[in-house]
Design a protein around this motif. Structure first.
Motif, PDB file in Angstrom:
ATOM      1  N   ILE A  86       0.860  -1.595  -0.372  1.00 27.49           N
ATOM      2  CA  ILE A  86       0.362  -0.084   0.489  1.00 27.49           C
ATOM      3  C   ILE A  86       0.860   0.975  -0.344  1.00 27.49           C
ATOM      4  CG2 ILE A  86      -1.920   1.498   1.303  1.00 27.49           C
ATOM      5  CD1 ILE A  86      -2.652  -1.171   2.828  1.00 27.49           C
ATOM      6  N   THR A  87       0.800   1.705  -1.025  1.00 24.47           N
ATOM      7  CA  THR A  87       1.713   3.027  -1.864  1.00 24.47           C
ATOM      8  C   THR A  87       1.518   4.307  -1.651  1.00 24.47           C
ATOM      9  OG1 THR A  87       1.856   2.312  -3.266  1.00 24.47           O
ATOM     10  CG2 THR A  87       3.959   1.104  -2.753  1.00 24.47           C
ATOM     11  N   GLY A 336       7.385  -7.765  -5.550  1.00 29.26           N
ATOM     12  CA  GLY A 336       7.690  -7.852  -7.782  1.00 29.26           C
ATOM     13  C   GLY A 336       7.000  -7.665  -7.808  1.00 29.26           C
ATOM     14  N   CYS A 337       6.956  -6.935  -9.208  1.00 33.46           N
ATOM     15  CA  CYS A 337       6.554  -6.180 -10.313  1.00 33.46           C
ATOM     16  C   CYS A 337       6.690  -6.824 -11.385  1.00 33.46           C
ATOM     17  CB  CYS A 337       5.951  -4.788  -9.749  1.00 33.46           C
ATOM     18  SG  CYS A 337       7.231  -3.594 -10.514  1.00 33.46           S
ATOM     19  N   ILE A 338       5.274  -6.346 -12.888  1.00 28.86           N
ATOM     20  CA  ILE A 338       5.914  -6.274 -13.687  1.00 28.86           C
ATOM     21  C   ILE A 338       6.502  -5.081 -13.739  1.00 28.86           C
ATOM     22  CG2 ILE A 338       5.078  -6.726 -16.184  1.00 28.86           C
ATOM     23  CD1 ILE A 338       4.845  -9.456 -14.532  1.00 28.86           C
ATOM     24  N   GLU A 339       7.784  -5.187 -14.767  1.00 28.36           N
ATOM     25  CA  GLU A 339       8.214  -3.594 -15.450  1.00 28.36           C
ATOM     26  C   GLU A 339       8.096  -3.290 -16.482  1.00 28.36           C
ATOM     27  OE1 GLU A 339      11.450  -6.604 -12.970  1.00 28.36           O
ATOM     28  OE2 GLU A 339       9.540  -6.706 -14.213  1.00 28.36           O
ATOM     29  N   THR A 371       4.951 -10.521  -1.470  1.00 30.70           N
ATOM     30  CA  THR A 371       4.241  -9.735  -0.968  1.00 30.70           C
ATOM     31  C   THR A 371       4.786  -9.000  -2.366  1.00 30.70           C
ATOM     32  OG1 THR A 371       5.334  -9.113   0.497  1.00 30.70           O
ATOM     33  CG2 THR A 371       4.411  -7.638   0.551  1.00 30.70           C
ATOM     34  N   ASP A 372       3.999  -8.705  -3.239  1.00 32.01           N
ATOM     35  CA  ASP A 372       3.871  -8.494  -4.439  1.00 32.01           C
ATOM     36  C   ASP A 372       4.275  -7.007  -4.482  1.00 32.01           C
ATOM     37  OD1 ASP A 372       3.280  -7.253  -7.087  1.00 32.01           O
ATOM     38  OD2 ASP A 372       0.831  -7.434  -6.906  1.00 32.01           O
ATOM     39  N   TRP A 373       4.453  -6.256  -5.183  1.00 34.26           N
ATOM     40  CA  TRP A 373       4.233  -4.816  -4.947  1.00 34.26           C
ATOM     41  C   TRP A 373       3.097  -3.975  -4.866  1.00 34.26           C
ATOM     42  CZ3 TRP A 373       6.024  -0.838  -2.749  1.00 34.26           C
ATOM     43  CH2 TRP A 373       6.872   0.039  -3.414  1.00 34.26           C
ATOM     44  N   ALA A 392       0.352  -3.526 -11.718  1.00 35.57           N
ATOM     45  CA  ALA A 392      -0.449  -3.751 -10.973  1.00 35.57           C
ATOM     46  C   ALA A 392      -1.456  -4.658 -10.836  1.00 35.57           C
ATOM     47  CB  ALA A 392      -0.777  -2.900  -9.532  1.00 35.57           C
ATOM     48  N   PRO A 393      -1.562  -6.004 -10.095  1.00 36.31           N
ATOM     49  CA  PRO A 393      -2.850  -6.568 -10.676  1.00 36.31           C
ATOM     50  C   PRO A 393      -4.047  -5.848 -10.422  1.00 36.31           C
ATOM     51  CG  PRO A 393      -1.280  -7.616  -8.615  1.00 36.31           C
ATOM     52  CD  PRO A 393      -0.862  -6.145  -8.667  1.00 36.31           C
TER      53      PRO A 393
END
Length: 484
Positions: A86-87, A336-339, A371-373, A392-393
């Motif tokens: 939660i950014t 982790g995330c898809i860049e 933990t996802d980004w 993000a998802p």
């Protein structure tokens, strides 16, 4: 044509109804034969309407080519949870949604019955790249932290955290991470671009963590743990700070660990490294965990998946090596995330399969949580104050107010919804690498087996648990969760 969010709501309501009825009245849509009676199959598949859908029609009479054997008597690590960060960016985008879409979003992630039941969360200590600007909680130069306040976070981030915790029935395991000390505490006098913590500010910086945790807890946001530094070996154009292995060890041993204990925060779980898998993961673990004077402060070690940035393969074996060497310490996937955001790839299935590949392999190598980004970004993959946009998802189109559910959301849900905190991973063998799988036994006695097929063809497999056998078809490019 239905919107993506309306399709999601329909599928999730069907899932809720089927899941509830299956708990009370056996498996709907399944033959009454003894072998099939006790299993429920949930499937997400490419080029189909299956999205976490109850799909017991995939019980098969065809000949299996792959065999999965489960041995629930052999147990491994205890499951902590699955969630996302939660950014500031997530909170800022969330605030732009209508009240109805805000509730839909919260339900989608944090409701374990109607959504995918996130139970883990991360948030940033002052700014990171996924903030609209750089900021800290003190006036520049305030070594004594007399000006410390978290007013910045009260506008967007704290309200979202509170609502997420409430939606998760008050059970959200939260850890916090800094991206950089304030500029004056670093040798480059810059909150961005790496640099190192100056020795004369080590105690002040340790006090900063304690103040942050206490202020959040005053807001009714329990903090379970913290990482020492996000990506301590990366000089980035955004908030970053470098720690050599020895520098991180000494900061934990001489400043952070004792300070948290002195301030009544000795129960907070401290996580070292918080960077990529690979040799450095193993070296950091060896340095810290082999020294009793510093190891006593460290709950475990965190890691990311970006070791593949130069075209290499994921280093899952490094996770397994740390687990074998230090079985009493914990491994936590912290980001982790898809860049490289590309708006044409919201529904690109390969992104979901990257999540499935990493989650299954990390858990099979001893990881306790994942933990996802960012949990939410806008239609441009931000906001991000240095243009480091990513996926993000779930995304929100702030022009239309609609939510965009990506396949990643559903693949994560195949674990987060059905594997609950305090579950135990159990032993299984898979006869062919065409399928990936992991299994957990929940505290209610139910087992969840997750199976992923990355191939272009349907695969028929048999799963055996004691004397019970079921033969099931998994479609091409699909994820399944079996609950029994």
């Amino acid at each position: 044509m239905k919107s993506i969010s309306s399709i999601f709501l329909t599928s999730i309501l069907i899932l809720q109804a089927n899941y509830s009825s299956s708990q009370n009245a056996g498996s709907p849509g399944v033959s009454s034969s003894k072998s099939n009676k006790k299993i429920q199959i949930y499937t997400t598949a490419e080029n189909s309407d299956l999205k976490l859908s109850l799909s017991n029609n995939l019980i098969s009479k065809e000949k299996a080519t792959v065999f999965i054997e489960i041995d629930a008597s052999k147990t491994f690590q205890t499951f902590l949870g699955i969630g996302g960060a939660i950014t500031d960016a997530s909170a800022e985008v969330f605030a732009k949604l209508s009240p109805e879409k805000q509730q839909e979003f919260l339900t989608a992630y944090y409701d374990k019955n109607k959504g995918i039941g996130y139970s883990l969360a991360r948030t940033n200590i002052h700014s990171c790249d996924f903030s609209s600007e750089s900021y800290t909680y003190i006036a520049e130069g305030d070594k004594d932290l007399k000006t410390f306040n978290i007013d910045h976070d009260r506008k967007f981030r704290i309200p979202l955290l509170k609502r997420a915790i409430k939606t998760a029935d008050g059970k959200l395991t939260l850890f916090v991470s800094p991206w950089s000390p304030p500029a004056f505490m670093k040798d480059n006098n810059d909150i961005l671009h790496g640099g190192v913590l100056l020795p004369e500010f080590a105690q002040s910086w340790a006090n900063y963590y304690a103040k942050f945790i206490k202020e959040y807890q005053k807001e009714g946001i329990p903090v379970w743990g913290l990482t020492i530094q996000n990506e301590p070996m990366a000089t980035q154009r955004w908030e970053s700070c470098i720690y050599t292995p020895e520098a991180e060890r000494d900061f934990l041993k001489n400043f952070l660990g004792p300070t948290l204990e002195k301030d009544g925060l000795g129960d907070k779980k401290i996580i070292i490294w918080d960077h990529n898998r690979g040799d450095m993961l193993e070296k950091r673990a060896q340095l810290v965990f082999s020294d009793p004077e510093v190891s006593k402060y460290a709950w475990g070690i965190g890691f990311h998946w970006y070791e593949t940035w130069n075209g290499g393969t994921p280093k899952f074996e490094s996770v397994g090596n740390v687990h074998k060497a230090f079985p009493n310490k914990n491994l936590l996937f912290t980001e982790g995330c898809i860049e490289k955001f590309d708006a044409t790839k919201f529904q690109f299935w390969g992104n979901a399969e990257r999540y499935g590949l990493n989650m299954i392999n990390d858990f099979n190598n001893g990881t306790v949580g994942w933990t996802d980004w960012n949990i939410l970004l806008d239609q441009n993959g931000g906001p991000n104050h240095v243009g480091n946009f990513c996926f993000a998802p779930i995304h929100a189109d702030t022009n239309t107010g609609q939510l965009i559910y990506t396949p990643m959301y559903y693949y994560i849900g195949h674990l987060s919804k059905f594997v609950r905190p305090d579950a135990k991973r159990i032993s299984e063998t898979v006869s062919d690498k065409v399928l990936l799988s992991t299994s957990f036994k929940n505290t209610d006695g139910k087992i969840a087996t997750i199976v992923m097929n990355q191939s272009d063809k349907n695969v028929v497999y048999t799963i055996t648990v004691k004397s019970q056998k079921n033969t099931i078809t998994i479609p091409a490019h699909a994820m399944q969760t079996l609950v029994y």
